[in-house]
Write a protein that holds these residues in place. Structure first.
Motif, mmCIF file in Angstrom:
data_model
loop_
_atom_site.group_PDB
_atom_site.id
_atom_site.type_symbol
_atom_site.label_atom_id
_atom_site.label_comp_id
_atom_site.label_asym_id
_atom_site.label_seq_id
_atom_site.Cartn_x
_atom_site.Cartn_y
_atom_site.Cartn_z
ATOM 1 N N CYS A 57 -29.993 51.187 17.614
ATOM 2 C CA CYS A 57 -28.716 50.884 16.986
ATOM 3 C C CYS A 57 -28.915 49.705 16.044
ATOM 4 C CB CYS A 57 -27.654 50.514 18.027
ATOM 5 S SG CYS A 57 -27.128 51.905 19.032
ATOM 6 N N ARG A 58 -28.327 49.790 14.883
ATOM 7 C CA ARG A 58 -28.481 48.735 13.892
ATOM 8 C C ARG A 58 -27.719 47.488 14.322
ATOM 9 N NH1 ARG A 58 -26.215 48.979 7.678
ATOM 10 N NH2 ARG A 58 -26.792 46.864 7.114
ATOM 11 N N TYR A 59 -28.300 46.323 14.042
ATOM 12 C CA TYR A 59 -27.598 45.062 14.253
ATOM 13 C C TYR A 59 -26.632 44.809 13.096
ATOM 14 C CZ TYR A 59 -30.854 43.785 17.991
ATOM 15 O OH TYR A 59 -31.563 43.758 19.160
ATOM 16 N N TYR A 60 -25.451 44.287 13.419
ATOM 17 C CA TYR A 60 -24.464 43.896 12.426
ATOM 18 C C TYR A 60 -24.062 42.449 12.706
ATOM 19 C CZ TYR A 60 -23.848 48.871 11.352
ATOM 20 O OH TYR A 60 -24.050 50.179 10.981
ATOM 21 N N PHE A 61 -23.405 41.816 11.723
ATOM 22 C CA PHE A 61 -22.920 40.464 11.906
ATOM 23 C C PHE A 61 -21.444 40.424 11.549
ATOM 24 C CE2 PHE A 61 -27.449 40.125 11.442
ATOM 25 C CZ PHE A 61 -27.797 39.178 12.391
ATOM 26 N N SER A 62 -20.634 39.872 12.439
ATOM 27 C CA SER A 62 -19.189 39.896 12.253
ATOM 28 C C SER A 62 -18.793 39.205 10.953
ATOM 29 C CB SER A 62 -18.484 39.229 13.441
ATOM 30 O OG SER A 62 -18.825 37.862 13.522
ATOM 31 N N ASP A 63 -17.626 39.587 10.427
ATOM 32 C CA ASP A 63 -17.220 39.137 9.097
ATOM 33 C C ASP A 63 -16.929 37.642 9.023
ATOM 34 O OD1 ASP A 63 -17.479 41.735 8.336
ATOM 35 O OD2 ASP A 63 -15.342 42.188 8.386
ATOM 36 N N LYS A 64 -16.279 37.108 10.063
ATOM 37 C CA LYS A 64 -15.876 35.699 10.009
ATOM 38 C C LYS A 64 -16.903 34.775 10.660
ATOM 39 C CE LYS A 64 -10.849 36.326 9.813
ATOM 40 N NZ LYS A 64 -9.556 36.051 10.499
ATOM 41 N N SER A 121 -24.331 47.007 17.689
ATOM 42 C CA SER A 121 -23.962 48.339 17.216
ATOM 43 C C SER A 121 -22.768 48.200 16.289
ATOM 44 C CB SER A 121 -23.603 49.267 18.386
ATOM 45 O OG SER A 121 -22.406 48.830 19.020
ATOM 46 N N TYR A 122 -22.469 49.272 15.567
ATOM 47 C CA TYR A 122 -21.310 49.250 14.674
ATOM 48 C C TYR A 122 -20.022 49.098 15.470
ATOM 49 C CZ TYR A 122 -17.847 50.719 11.245
ATOM 50 O OH TYR A 122 -16.751 50.756 10.422
ATOM 51 N N GLU A 123 -19.945 49.773 16.634
ATOM 52 C CA GLU A 123 -18.750 49.690 17.475
ATOM 53 C C GLU A 123 -18.534 48.264 17.969
ATOM 54 O OE1 GLU A 123 -20.068 53.767 17.111
ATOM 55 O OE2 GLU A 123 -21.123 51.954 17.742
ATOM 56 N N GLU A 124 -19.621 47.616 18.371
ATOM 57 C CA GLU A 124 -19.525 46.224 18.816
ATOM 58 C C GLU A 124 -19.080 45.323 17.662
ATOM 59 O OE1 GLU A 124 -22.630 43.009 20.581
ATOM 60 O OE2 GLU A 124 -22.741 45.015 21.467
ATOM 61 N N TYR A 125 -19.544 45.659 16.473
ATOM 62 C CA TYR A 125 -19.174 44.903 15.271
ATOM 63 C C TYR A 125 -17.669 44.975 14.998
ATOM 64 C CZ TYR A 125 -18.518 44.653 10.137
ATOM 65 O OH TYR A 125 -18.048 44.411 8.869
ATOM 66 N N VAL A 126 -17.086 46.186 15.060
ATOM 67 C CA VAL A 126 -15.659 46.313 14.755
ATOM 68 C C VAL A 126 -14.805 45.705 15.858
ATOM 69 C CG1 VAL A 126 -15.906 48.311 13.249
ATOM 70 C CG2 VAL A 126 -15.586 48.689 15.674
ATOM 71 N N ILE A 127 -15.278 45.750 17.107
ATOM 72 C CA ILE A 127 -14.543 45.094 18.205
ATOM 73 C C ILE A 127 -14.541 43.584 17.993
ATOM 74 C CG2 ILE A 127 -14.573 44.584 20.681
ATOM 75 C CD1 ILE A 127 -15.678 47.422 21.114
ATOM 76 N N THR A 128 -15.691 43.029 17.631
ATOM 77 C CA THR A 128 -15.788 41.586 17.387
ATOM 78 C C THR A 128 -14.894 41.173 16.226
ATOM 79 O OG1 THR A 128 -18.076 41.589 18.202
ATOM 80 C CG2 THR A 128 -17.381 39.684 16.912
ATOM 81 N N ASN A 129 -14.879 41.971 15.172
ATOM 82 C CA ASN A 129 -13.987 41.682 14.038
ATOM 83 C C ASN A 129 -12.530 41.685 14.472
ATOM 84 O OD1 ASN A 129 -15.917 41.280 12.098
ATOM 85 N ND2 ASN A 129 -15.887 43.370 11.340
ATOM 86 N N TYR A 130 -12.169 42.611 15.350
ATOM 87 C CA TYR A 130 -10.791 42.682 15.852
ATOM 88 C C TYR A 130 -10.420 41.385 16.568
ATOM 89 C CZ TYR A 130 -6.873 43.949 18.892
ATOM 90 O OH TYR A 130 -5.672 43.959 19.554
ATOM 91 N N LEU A 131 -11.302 40.911 17.422
ATOM 92 C CA LEU A 131 -11.038 39.672 18.157
ATOM 93 C C LEU A 131 -10.935 38.483 17.212
ATOM 94 C CD1 LEU A 131 -13.478 40.199 21.185
ATOM 95 C CD2 LEU A 131 -11.001 40.521 21.166
ATOM 96 N N TYR A 175 -14.342 39.221 31.283
ATOM 97 C CA TYR A 175 -15.708 39.523 30.902
ATOM 98 C C TYR A 175 -15.748 40.977 30.429
ATOM 99 C CZ TYR A 175 -16.644 35.191 33.367
ATOM 100 O OH TYR A 175 -16.642 33.880 33.777
ATOM 101 N N VAL A 176 -16.133 41.177 29.172
ATOM 102 C CA VAL A 176 -15.994 42.500 28.551
ATOM 103 C C VAL A 176 -17.373 43.079 28.228
ATOM 104 C CG1 VAL A 176 -14.947 43.806 26.668
ATOM 105 C CG2 VAL A 176 -13.820 41.730 27.525
ATOM 106 N N GLU A 177 -17.571 44.337 28.617
ATOM 107 C CA GLU A 177 -18.803 45.062 28.309
ATOM 108 C C GLU A 177 -18.460 46.353 27.578
ATOM 109 O OE1 GLU A 177 -21.841 44.286 28.514
ATOM 110 O OE2 GLU A 177 -22.354 43.182 30.346
ATOM 111 N N TYR A 178 -19.164 46.605 26.472
ATOM 112 C CA TYR A 178 -19.044 47.896 25.797
ATOM 113 C C TYR A 178 -20.263 48.738 26.150
ATOM 114 C CZ TYR A 178 -19.080 51.512 22.234
ATOM 115 O OH TYR A 178 -19.127 52.721 21.602
ATOM 116 N N PHE A 179 -20.048 49.815 26.896
ATOM 117 C CA PHE A 179 -21.141 50.709 27.302
ATOM 118 C C PHE A 179 -21.202 51.872 26.316
ATOM 119 C CE2 PHE A 179 -20.013 48.875 31.607
ATOM 120 C CZ PHE A 179 -21.111 48.024 31.654
ATOM 121 N N GLY A 180 -21.903 51.639 25.216
ATOM 122 C CA GLY A 180 -21.865 52.591 24.108
ATOM 123 C C GLY A 180 -22.950 53.644 24.105
#
Length: 434
Positions: free
Chosen positions: A319-326, A333-343, A381-386
């Motif tokens: 899975c590709r690494y991403y870096f949150s926008d802020k 992963s991309y899914e982890e990226y969009v969740i982090t952006n949401y927070l 404590y949150v885990e994304y099992f993707g």
């Protein structure tokens, strides 16, 4: 036989020879269907502009590096020169202006740049920029249901994009995880909607083949007004290539014979459908033996991605690494990226990648929580099992859950199906964001 490997000097000579033979400076488009392909130039020069400059040609304004201030000044200059607010299409067509790409990179979107330049309010179509946000889940379901009843078919992706009275395909993706999930919520069978018989499906595929004069891709089928979605074909026949056989549409998927451009075209179709860079797992899940075709021609998926100008930053599960926008936080992963952006977007207080051993004293592993959220004096404590479905991964996920339960850890688990069936507001309902 494997393709030829070009050196930088080879490519420079090819550009120069093109100029001599055609009496014009070549564009990237001129090499789209040739060997070497455009992507080969990008691998060596990073951009088409760099390739031209290295070959002795003058740099244009299209992709030259500009500061934020310069980009804003150019928007204002465009407005005064042409008496219209710049659009992505307009910028692309004007020789002495950058494309929309640097605006996207520097400001996040052309809209943001126009706002900063004081020009956004002057756009006649400004209401269309945020039209998707006006559609609730109920609106999306109602309008989709009405469309199907009126036309006896699913709208195409292009129709959703172009019809300003309908939510876009991305709105369905963001709220439901995809159009098919929205159809399921309405009680439709996405595969059999419209009651297509096998014969009807095949006849429509033949018609499309004759109309576009090439073997239809998934993207061609999805954007065609008279065919159902490509998933209807893959679900009904098991593979699009079985449908080709039934339709007597000639194709050649031999991994030893398929050419570079066909592979790149198929990869771009997949990338557009996913709205992100495909991982090796995405490639391996294709009905066609895509991964072996890439490995045969490029040696590895990593080499292929280099040719495509993609970053080489993948984790052990491909899975590709991403870096949150802020916060520029690393996401696996991309899914982890969009969740982090949401927070981040909702100003939720959280930390990333907290060690299990910092929470559970007896723990001696290197495991980390994806997120630790503090909200109203409570800690989650949150885990994304993707990556469910992989034996090694599932075993480790199960152990994490058991250890958290045993130590009374307030664990919140998120799975891919949650992202498909729920909005982020629903997933994080305990935060009362909305």
């Amino acid at each position: 036989m494997k393709r030829k490997r070009y050196t930088k000097d080879d490519l420079i000579n090819i550009i120069k020879n093109f100029y001599i033979e055609n009496n014009k400076i070549p564009s990237a488009e001129d090499f789209k269907s040739s060997s070497p392909s455009t992507s080969t130039f990008y691998r060596h020069f990073k951009s088409w502009e760099d390739a031209l400059v290295s070959s002795g040609f003058k740099r244009t304004s299209k992709n030259i590096e500009h500061s934020k201030v310069e980009l804003i000044d150019l928007l204002k200059k465009y407005y005064h020169e042409f008496n219209e607010v710049p659009t992505a299409k307009g910028l692309e067509s004007k020789e002495n202006y950058p494309s929309y790409v640097p605006y996207f990179k520097k400001f996040g979107s052309l809209k943001n740049a126009l706002i900063e330049a004081g020009l956004f309010e002057l756009r006649a179509d400004k209401h269309n920029f945020d039209r998707d946000k006006t559609f609730s889940k109920e609106d999306c379901l109602h309008l989709l249901d009405e469309y199907i009843k009126r036309n006896n078919r699913i709208p195409t992706i292009n129709e959703l994009k172009d019809d300003k009275n309908m939510p876009s395909d991305m709105r369905y993706y963001n709220l439901f995880g995809g159009l098919n999930n929205a159809l399921s919520e309405l009680g439709y069978d996405p595969i059999n909607i419209g009651k297509y018989s096998d014969e009807n499906l095949i006849s429509k595929l033949i018609q499309l083949y004759n109309d576009i004069n090439k073997v239809p891709t998934c993207s061609d089928i999805d954007n065609c007004e008279y065919t159902p979605y490509s998933k209807c074909y893959t679900e009904r026949f098991g593979s699009l290539y079985v449908a080709y056989d039934l339709a007597e549409i000639p194709y050649d998927i031999s991994i030893k014979q398929i050419d570079d451009e066909t592979i790149i075209h198929m990869w771009n179709d997949l990338k557009n459908n996913l709205q992100r860079t495909p991982t090796i797992r995405d490639i391996e899940n294709c009905s066609f033996d895509f991964s072996n075709a890439i490995r045969y021609r490029w040696g590895s998926y990593a080499e292929f991605l280099i040719d495509m100008g993609e970053e080489q930053n993948y984790n052990k599960y491909n899975c590709r690494y991403y870096f949150s926008d802020k916060g520029k936080l690393k996401c696996s992963s991309y899914e982890e990226y969009v969740i982090t952006n949401y927070l981040e977007d909702n100003d939720i207080i959280f930390s990333k990648e907290k060690m299990y051993k910092d929470v559970i004293k007896e723990d001696t592993t290197m495991r980390r929580f994806d997120w630790v959220i503090t909200y109203e004096n409570k800690t989650y404590y949150v885990e994304y099992f993707g990556m469910t479905g992989m034996e090694e991964y599932d075993k480790k996920a199960k152990q994490k859950i058991e250890d958290c339960n045993k130590n009374n850890i307030n664990l919140v688990t998120i799975y891919p199906k949650d992202l498909k069936l729920k909005s982020f507001d629903e997933i994080f309902s305990f935060l009362q964001v909305s």
